[in-house]
Scaffold this motif. Structure first.
Motif, PDB file in Angstrom:
ATOM      1  N   ASP A 122       8.089   5.282   6.482  1.00  0.00           N
ATOM      2  CA  ASP A 122       7.805   6.695   6.200  1.00  0.00           C
ATOM      3  C   ASP A 122       8.031   7.012   4.724  1.00  0.00           C
ATOM      4  O   ASP A 122       7.353   7.856   4.148  1.00  0.00           O
ATOM      5  CB  ASP A 122       8.671   7.602   7.064  1.00  0.00           C
ATOM      6  CG  ASP A 122       8.058   7.793   8.446  1.00  0.00           C
ATOM      7  OD1 ASP A 122       6.871   7.441   8.620  1.00  0.00           O
ATOM      8  OD2 ASP A 122       8.764   8.287   9.340  1.00  0.00           O
ATOM      9  N   GLY A 123       9.041   6.361   4.130  1.00  0.00           N
ATOM     10  CA  GLY A 123       9.335   6.555   2.711  1.00  0.00           C
ATOM     11  C   GLY A 123       9.252   5.220   2.000  1.00  0.00           C
ATOM     12  O   GLY A 123       8.290   4.470   2.185  1.00  0.00           O
ATOM     13  N   HIS A 124      10.261   4.920   1.185  1.00  0.00           N
ATOM     14  CA  HIS A 124      10.307   3.616   0.524  1.00  0.00           C
ATOM     15  C   HIS A 124      10.507   2.511   1.554  1.00  0.00           C
ATOM     16  O   HIS A 124      11.008   2.758   2.653  1.00  0.00           O
ATOM     17  CB  HIS A 124      11.468   3.570  -0.480  1.00  0.00           C
ATOM     18  CG  HIS A 124      11.259   4.449  -1.670  1.00  0.00           C
ATOM     19  ND1 HIS A 124      11.911   5.658  -1.821  1.00  0.00           N
ATOM     20  CD2 HIS A 124      10.473   4.306  -2.763  1.00  0.00           C
ATOM     21  CE1 HIS A 124      11.525   6.217  -2.953  1.00  0.00           C
ATOM     22  NE2 HIS A 124      10.655   5.430  -3.546  1.00  0.00           N
ATOM     23  N   ALA A 125      10.129   1.288   1.180  1.00  0.00           N
ATOM     24  CA  ALA A 125      10.409   0.147   2.039  1.00  0.00           C
ATOM     25  C   ALA A 125      11.927   0.015   2.175  1.00  0.00           C
ATOM     26  O   ALA A 125      12.647   0.082   1.176  1.00  0.00           O
ATOM     27  CB  ALA A 125       9.813  -1.118   1.457  1.00  0.00           C
ATOM     28  N   VAL A 175       2.299  -6.612   1.763  1.00  0.00           N
ATOM     29  CA  VAL A 175       3.199  -6.930   2.882  1.00  0.00           C
ATOM     30  C   VAL A 175       3.573  -5.715   3.723  1.00  0.00           C
ATOM     31  O   VAL A 175       4.146  -5.868   4.799  1.00  0.00           O
ATOM     32  CB  VAL A 175       4.486  -7.624   2.384  1.00  0.00           C
ATOM     33  CG1 VAL A 175       4.146  -8.977   1.757  1.00  0.00           C
ATOM     34  CG2 VAL A 175       5.228  -6.739   1.384  1.00  0.00           C
ATOM     35  N   CYS A 176       3.280  -4.508   3.245  1.00  0.00           N
ATOM     36  CA  CYS A 176       3.658  -3.342   4.049  1.00  0.00           C
ATOM     37  C   CYS A 176       2.956  -2.082   3.534  1.00  0.00           C
ATOM     38  O   CYS A 176       2.302  -2.108   2.490  1.00  0.00           O
ATOM     39  CB  CYS A 176       5.178  -3.129   4.038  1.00  0.00           C
ATOM     40  SG  CYS A 176       5.861  -2.723   2.417  1.00  0.00           S
ATOM     41  N   HIS A 177       3.131  -1.013   4.288  1.00  0.00           N
ATOM     42  CA  HIS A 177       2.683   0.320   3.888  1.00  0.00           C
ATOM     43  C   HIS A 177       3.925   1.161   3.630  1.00  0.00           C
ATOM     44  O   HIS A 177       4.853   1.146   4.454  1.00  0.00           O
ATOM     45  CB  HIS A 177       1.886   0.995   5.008  1.00  0.00           C
ATOM     46  CG  HIS A 177       0.613   0.298   5.366  1.00  0.00           C
ATOM     47  ND1 HIS A 177      -0.587   0.622   4.793  1.00  0.00           N
ATOM     48  CD2 HIS A 177       0.357  -0.704   6.242  1.00  0.00           C
ATOM     49  CE1 HIS A 177      -1.542  -0.145   5.309  1.00  0.00           C
ATOM     50  NE2 HIS A 177      -1.002  -0.959   6.184  1.00  0.00           N
ATOM     51  N   VAL A 178       3.955   1.913   2.523  1.00  0.00           N
ATOM     52  CA  VAL A 178       5.089   2.807   2.260  1.00  0.00           C
ATOM     53  C   VAL A 178       4.598   4.255   2.124  1.00  0.00           C
ATOM     54  O   VAL A 178       3.411   4.501   1.883  1.00  0.00           O
ATOM     55  CB  VAL A 178       5.877   2.385   0.989  1.00  0.00           C
ATOM     56  CG1 VAL A 178       6.458   0.981   1.172  1.00  0.00           C
ATOM     57  CG2 VAL A 178       5.007   2.462  -0.254  1.00  0.00           C
ATOM     58  N   HIS A 179       5.543   5.181   2.282  1.00  0.00           N
ATOM     59  CA  HIS A 179       5.261   6.619   2.255  1.00  0.00           C
ATOM     60  C   HIS A 179       4.169   7.002   3.258  1.00  0.00           C
ATOM     61  O   HIS A 179       3.333   7.873   3.007  1.00  0.00           O
ATOM     62  CB  HIS A 179       4.905   7.096   0.843  1.00  0.00           C
ATOM     63  CG  HIS A 179       6.084   7.012  -0.095  1.00  0.00           C
ATOM     64  ND1 HIS A 179       7.129   7.887  -0.050  1.00  0.00           N
ATOM     65  CD2 HIS A 179       6.394   6.099  -1.058  1.00  0.00           C
ATOM     66  CE1 HIS A 179       8.034   7.554  -0.958  1.00  0.00           C
ATOM     67  NE2 HIS A 179       7.620   6.465  -1.573  1.00  0.00           N
ATOM     68  N   ILE A 187      -4.407   3.910   9.561  1.00  0.00           N
ATOM     69  CA  ILE A 187      -3.997   2.540   9.232  1.00  0.00           C
ATOM     70  C   ILE A 187      -4.315   1.658  10.433  1.00  0.00           C
ATOM     71  O   ILE A 187      -3.886   1.947  11.547  1.00  0.00           O
ATOM     72  CB  ILE A 187      -2.498   2.475   8.902  1.00  0.00           C
ATOM     73  CG1 ILE A 187      -2.193   3.355   7.683  1.00  0.00           C
ATOM     74  CG2 ILE A 187      -2.059   1.040   8.646  1.00  0.00           C
ATOM     75  CD1 ILE A 187      -0.702   3.547   7.415  1.00  0.00           C
ATOM     76  N   THR A 188      -5.065   0.599  10.216  1.00  0.00           N
ATOM     77  CA  THR A 188      -5.512  -0.208  11.352  1.00  0.00           C
ATOM     78  C   THR A 188      -4.986  -1.639  11.324  1.00  0.00           C
ATOM     79  O   THR A 188      -5.348  -2.436  12.182  1.00  0.00           O
ATOM     80  CB  THR A 188      -7.054  -0.247  11.409  1.00  0.00           C
ATOM     81  OG1 THR A 188      -7.550  -0.725  10.158  1.00  0.00           O
ATOM     82  CG2 THR A 188      -7.630   1.137  11.676  1.00  0.00           C
ATOM     83  N   TYR A 218       0.856  -1.179   0.000  1.00  0.00           N
ATOM     84  CA  TYR A 218       0.000   0.000   0.000  1.00  0.00           C
ATOM     85  C   TYR A 218       0.890   1.225   0.000  1.00  0.00           C
ATOM     86  O   TYR A 218       1.748   1.373   0.875  1.00  0.00           O
ATOM     87  CB  TYR A 218      -0.889   0.028   1.242  1.00  0.00           C
ATOM     88  CG  TYR A 218      -1.788  -1.178   1.403  1.00  0.00           C
ATOM     89  CD1 TYR A 218      -2.825  -1.423   0.503  1.00  0.00           C
ATOM     90  CD2 TYR A 218      -1.596  -2.064   2.457  1.00  0.00           C
ATOM     91  CE1 TYR A 218      -3.648  -2.515   0.657  1.00  0.00           C
ATOM     92  CE2 TYR A 218      -2.426  -3.171   2.617  1.00  0.00           C
ATOM     93  CZ  TYR A 218      -3.452  -3.385   1.712  1.00  0.00           C
ATOM     94  OH  TYR A 218      -4.267  -4.473   1.861  1.00  0.00           O
ATOM     95  N   CYS A 219       0.680   2.130  -0.970  1.00  0.00           N
ATOM     96  CA  CYS A 219       1.472   3.356  -1.030  1.00  0.00           C
ATOM     97  C   CYS A 219       0.589   4.550  -0.688  1.00  0.00           C
ATOM     98  O   CYS A 219      -0.454   4.762  -1.302  1.00  0.00           O
ATOM     99  CB  CYS A 219       2.103   3.545  -2.403  1.00  0.00           C
ATOM    100  SG  CYS A 219       3.173   5.006  -2.451  1.00  0.00           S
ATOM    101  N   HIS A 220       1.049   5.318   0.298  1.00  0.00           N
ATOM    102  CA  HIS A 220       0.272   6.458   0.792  1.00  0.00           C
ATOM    103  C   HIS A 220       0.792   7.785   0.270  1.00  0.00           C
ATOM    104  O   HIS A 220       0.395   8.843   0.765  1.00  0.00           O
ATOM    105  CB  HIS A 220       0.303   6.468   2.334  1.00  0.00           C
ATOM    106  CG  HIS A 220      -0.346   5.273   2.950  1.00  0.00           C
ATOM    107  ND1 HIS A 220      -1.625   5.292   3.445  1.00  0.00           N
ATOM    108  CD2 HIS A 220       0.103   4.001   3.114  1.00  0.00           C
ATOM    109  CE1 HIS A 220      -1.938   4.094   3.916  1.00  0.00           C
ATOM    110  NE2 HIS A 220      -0.907   3.284   3.727  1.00  0.00           N
TER     111      HIS A 220
END
Ligand code: ZN
Ligand code: ZN
Length: 141
Positions: free
Chosen positions: A128-131, A106-110, A120-121, A24-26
């Protein structure tokens, strides 16, 4: 075989392989491109991706130098992203898939630029930025 299509069904594609590096990219560009809280995306091999119909409807927008986001010119659905520096890989907007890619994000980025109104729950790692960890070994791509 995974199938995908846009909202108006004018564009359809097939992937003869797997989707990797789901996340997921924010970032603000992804939020604007999708009109949503975040972008759910994966990557596919360009050699395993093919348009089934509607390729003439697909438009590209260079959102960053060398990064071309595509969308259906009729309905606006986000589709694939081409990278000038990595032509063998395509980014894929997961929301246009019609089949289950089986792999999961697998993760959240940015996360550092996420929408203030979105919380995000889940328990996935957040960056905070790229993985900062490799998602899939480079030699497997
Ligand atoms: Zn469309
Ligand atoms: Zn992004």
């Amino acid at each position: 075989m995974l199938r995908g299509s846009c909202l108006c069904q004018g564009v359809a594609f097939e992937i003869e392989g797997t989707v990797i590096d789901l996340l997921y990219c924010h970032c603000s560009m992804c939020r604007k491109a999708h009109g949503s809280a975040f972008r759910a995306r994966g990557k596919v091999k360009a050699s395993e991706f093919r348009w089934v119909r509607g390729e003439a409807l697909v438009r590209y927008f260079e959102s960053s130098p060398g990064q071309h986001r595509s969308f259906c010119s009729v309905c606006g659905s986000s589709l694939i992203t081409r990278f000038d520096e990595k032509p063998r890989i395509l980014g894929l907007a997961l929301g246009v898939l019609d089949d289950d890619p089986l792999n999961r994000p697998v993760c959240h980025v940015h996360v550092g630029s996420k929408a203030p109104w979105h919380e995000i729950t889940d328990a996935l790692p957040r960056f905070d930025g790229h993985a900062t960890v490799p998602l899939t070994p480079e030699d497997a791509k």
